[in-house]
Design a protein around this motif. Structure first.
Motif, mmCIF file in Angstrom:
data_model
loop_
_atom_site.group_PDB
_atom_site.id
_atom_site.type_symbol
_atom_site.label_atom_id
_atom_site.label_comp_id
_atom_site.label_asym_id
_atom_site.label_seq_id
_atom_site.Cartn_x
_atom_site.Cartn_y
_atom_site.Cartn_z
ATOM 1 N N ASP A 11 8.429 -12.096 1.322
ATOM 2 C CA ASP A 11 9.274 -12.695 0.293
ATOM 3 C C ASP A 11 9.236 -11.927 -1.019
ATOM 4 O O ASP A 11 9.634 -12.460 -2.060
ATOM 5 C CB ASP A 11 8.839 -14.150 0.070
ATOM 6 C CG ASP A 11 9.088 -15.017 1.298
ATOM 7 O OD1 ASP A 11 10.144 -14.851 1.935
ATOM 8 O OD2 ASP A 11 8.221 -15.843 1.635
ATOM 9 N N SER A 12 8.748 -10.692 -0.991
ATOM 10 C CA SER A 12 8.770 -9.836 -2.177
ATOM 11 C C SER A 12 10.078 -9.062 -2.252
ATOM 12 O O SER A 12 10.815 -8.932 -1.262
ATOM 13 C CB SER A 12 7.587 -8.860 -2.153
ATOM 14 O OG SER A 12 6.365 -9.540 -2.346
ATOM 15 N N ASP A 13 10.350 -8.513 -3.448
ATOM 16 C CA ASP A 13 11.560 -7.717 -3.637
ATOM 17 C C ASP A 13 11.490 -6.400 -2.871
ATOM 18 O O ASP A 13 10.401 -5.892 -2.569
ATOM 19 C CB ASP A 13 11.762 -7.412 -5.124
ATOM 20 C CG ASP A 13 12.204 -8.631 -5.924
ATOM 21 O OD1 ASP A 13 12.635 -9.624 -5.306
ATOM 22 O OD2 ASP A 13 12.112 -8.582 -7.171
ATOM 23 N N TRP A 14 12.660 -5.853 -2.589
ATOM 24 C CA TRP A 14 12.774 -4.507 -2.023
ATOM 25 C C TRP A 14 12.885 -3.502 -3.167
ATOM 26 O O TRP A 14 13.267 -3.829 -4.291
ATOM 27 C CB TRP A 14 14.005 -4.389 -1.138
ATOM 28 C CG TRP A 14 13.955 -5.202 0.127
ATOM 29 C CD1 TRP A 14 13.040 -6.160 0.448
ATOM 30 C CD2 TRP A 14 14.874 -5.125 1.217
ATOM 31 N NE1 TRP A 14 13.320 -6.692 1.686
ATOM 32 C CE2 TRP A 14 14.439 -6.075 2.190
ATOM 33 C CE3 TRP A 14 15.998 -4.370 1.481
ATOM 34 C CZ2 TRP A 14 15.126 -6.271 3.388
ATOM 35 C CZ3 TRP A 14 16.686 -4.559 2.677
ATOM 36 C CH2 TRP A 14 16.249 -5.499 3.628
ATOM 37 N N ARG A 15 12.529 -2.249 -2.883
ATOM 38 C CA ARG A 15 12.641 -1.161 -3.853
ATOM 39 C C ARG A 15 13.487 -0.030 -3.261
ATOM 40 O O ARG A 15 13.654 0.051 -2.032
ATOM 41 C CB ARG A 15 11.249 -0.605 -4.199
ATOM 42 C CG ARG A 15 10.293 -1.586 -4.864
ATOM 43 C CD ARG A 15 9.026 -0.865 -5.279
ATOM 44 N NE ARG A 15 7.971 -1.742 -5.771
ATOM 45 C CZ ARG A 15 7.855 -2.149 -7.022
ATOM 46 N NH1 ARG A 15 8.755 -1.778 -7.918
ATOM 47 N NH2 ARG A 15 6.838 -2.922 -7.384
ATOM 48 N N PRO A 16 13.989 0.875 -4.100
ATOM 49 C CA PRO A 16 14.710 2.037 -3.564
ATOM 50 C C PRO A 16 13.820 2.944 -2.722
ATOM 51 O O PRO A 16 14.291 3.603 -1.796
ATOM 52 C CB PRO A 16 15.208 2.763 -4.820
ATOM 53 C CG PRO A 16 15.192 1.728 -5.900
ATOM 54 C CD PRO A 16 14.060 0.813 -5.578
ATOM 55 N N ALA A 17 12.522 3.011 -3.043
ATOM 56 C CA ALA A 17 11.570 3.847 -2.293
ATOM 57 C C ALA A 17 10.184 3.220 -2.432
ATOM 58 O O ALA A 17 9.924 2.443 -3.359
ATOM 59 C CB ALA A 17 11.568 5.285 -2.825
ATOM 60 N N TYR A 18 9.304 3.583 -1.501
ATOM 61 C CA TYR A 18 7.984 2.972 -1.428
ATOM 62 C C TYR A 18 6.916 4.059 -1.304
ATOM 63 O O TYR A 18 7.118 5.051 -0.610
ATOM 64 C CB TYR A 18 7.894 2.038 -0.218
ATOM 65 C CG TYR A 18 8.965 0.975 -0.201
ATOM 66 C CD1 TYR A 18 8.772 -0.247 -0.838
ATOM 67 C CD2 TYR A 18 10.182 1.203 0.437
ATOM 68 C CE1 TYR A 18 9.753 -1.221 -0.831
ATOM 69 C CE2 TYR A 18 11.171 0.236 0.443
ATOM 70 C CZ TYR A 18 10.964 -0.974 -0.188
ATOM 71 O OH TYR A 18 11.946 -1.935 -0.187
ATOM 72 N N ASP A 19 5.787 3.849 -1.978
ATOM 73 C CA ASP A 19 4.674 4.786 -1.831
ATOM 74 C C ASP A 19 3.366 4.021 -1.930
ATOM 75 O O ASP A 19 3.307 2.902 -2.447
ATOM 76 C CB ASP A 19 4.737 5.901 -2.879
ATOM 77 C CG ASP A 19 4.638 5.378 -4.304
ATOM 78 O OD1 ASP A 19 3.516 5.073 -4.737
ATOM 79 O OD2 ASP A 19 5.684 5.279 -4.974
ATOM 80 N N MET A 20 2.306 4.631 -1.416
ATOM 81 C CA MET A 20 1.011 3.974 -1.346
ATOM 82 C C MET A 20 0.452 3.657 -2.729
ATOM 83 O O MET A 20 -0.187 2.614 -2.932
ATOM 84 C CB MET A 20 0.028 4.838 -0.564
ATOM 85 C CG MET A 20 0.330 4.942 0.915
ATOM 86 S SD MET A 20 0.148 3.336 1.731
ATOM 87 C CE MET A 20 0.896 3.714 3.327
#
Length: 284
Positions: free
Chosen positions: A75-84
């Motif tokens: 239920d968290s927002d999405w982002r344009p990109a993801y990193d550790m």
């Protein structure tokens, strides 16, 4: 067959649901246990969500337990990109919102990469980090699977049909039926035309290898090895040799890669034992 008695009792201890903002995204999380107890953060794997811990966290009642939905999941927002590094900051922000002082962070599969990143980049902020079946020389296995699939989720006509299609990434042969159903239902959201999965199908990326992270740890670490999972005994020994100060290895008998779905009580026993022994000496 009815669910074993411990399972509905665990689910009856319902978490509180809260949110915190991190780098412009709303991060949802669950929290169990009394304030003021030692902190434990449970980090789900790729394509999963914090509800994977609903039947595990209540059995770890010696601690204040929090479980975030990493951005792009649950239920968290999405982002344009993801990193550790950003996921690591999300985990620490959730711990901070609950005033957990130097918690233990336990991450499953891709969540193990997040836990190790915290141990490398924020070692002073945690008492220790532990990983569940995160292999040495591979990218997170969930992400490898997603690279080969369409980038748009299928919409299922009704909830029952969607639940029936639930599969883990990677797949495994054994699930406890009631656990599988609970986790599957929490993995879905209603959309126009039916139901689809909550996670962002584009969350994957290029990650550092576990082999590169282990020698750089600035916090104590431990490994949970699933006997039917991805980390072989030989790999576990090699991982232990890479860690300053050593790496305790806990074997989970008969567990697949997702032990909370097939051997949750063995996992709970291992985590309880580890928490009883930690905090260990910090690595040199």
């Amino acid at each position: 067959m009815p669910a074993p008695g411990w399972f509905p009792r665990a689910l009856a201890t319902e978490p509180e649901h809260r949110d915190v903002e991190v780098d412009g995204a709303r991060i949802h999380y669950r929290v169990w246990g009394e304030p003021g107890r030692p902190g434990l953060v449970l980090v789900h794997g790729g394509a999963a969500h914090s509800g994977w811990w609903d039947h595990v966290a209540p059995l770890l009642a010696t601690h204040r337990v929090v479980a975030p939905d990493l951005s792009g999941h649950g239920d968290s927002d999405w982002r344009p990109a993801y990193d550790m590094a950003r996921w690591a900051r999300e985990v620490l922000a959730v711990a901070g919102a609950e005033q957990l002082t130097r918690p233990v962070v336990l991450g499953h599969s891709m969540g193990g990469w997040v836990a190790l990143t915290i141990g490398v980049e924020h070692g002073d902020a945690v008492a220790g980090v532990a990983v569940i079946d995160s292999p040495l020389d591979r990218q997170p296995p969930e992400e490898q699977t997603l690279r080969e699939q369409p980038r748009v989720h299928r919409v299922h006509p009704d909830l029952a049909a969607a639940v029936a299609r639930f599969r883990t990434l990677p797949a495994q042969d054994v699930y406890l039926p009631d656990v599988r159903e609970h986790v599957a239902r929490g993995s879905l959201r209603a959309v126009e035309g039916g139901w689809t999965w909550k996670f962002d199908p584009g969350f994957f990326g290029t990650r550092p290898l576990v082999r590169q992270l282990l020698p750089r740890l600035a916090a104590p670490a431990a490994l949970f090895r699933c006997e039917q999972g991805l980390v072989t005994p030989e790999m576990a020994a090699e991982m232990a040799a890479l860690v300053p100060g050593g790496l305790p290895v806990v074997d989970l008998p008969e567990a697949g890669h997702h032990p909370m779905l097939d051997q949750p009580l063995a996992l709970v026993t291992g985590v309880r034992t580890l928490l009883a022994l930690w905090p260990p000496a910090r690595p040199a």
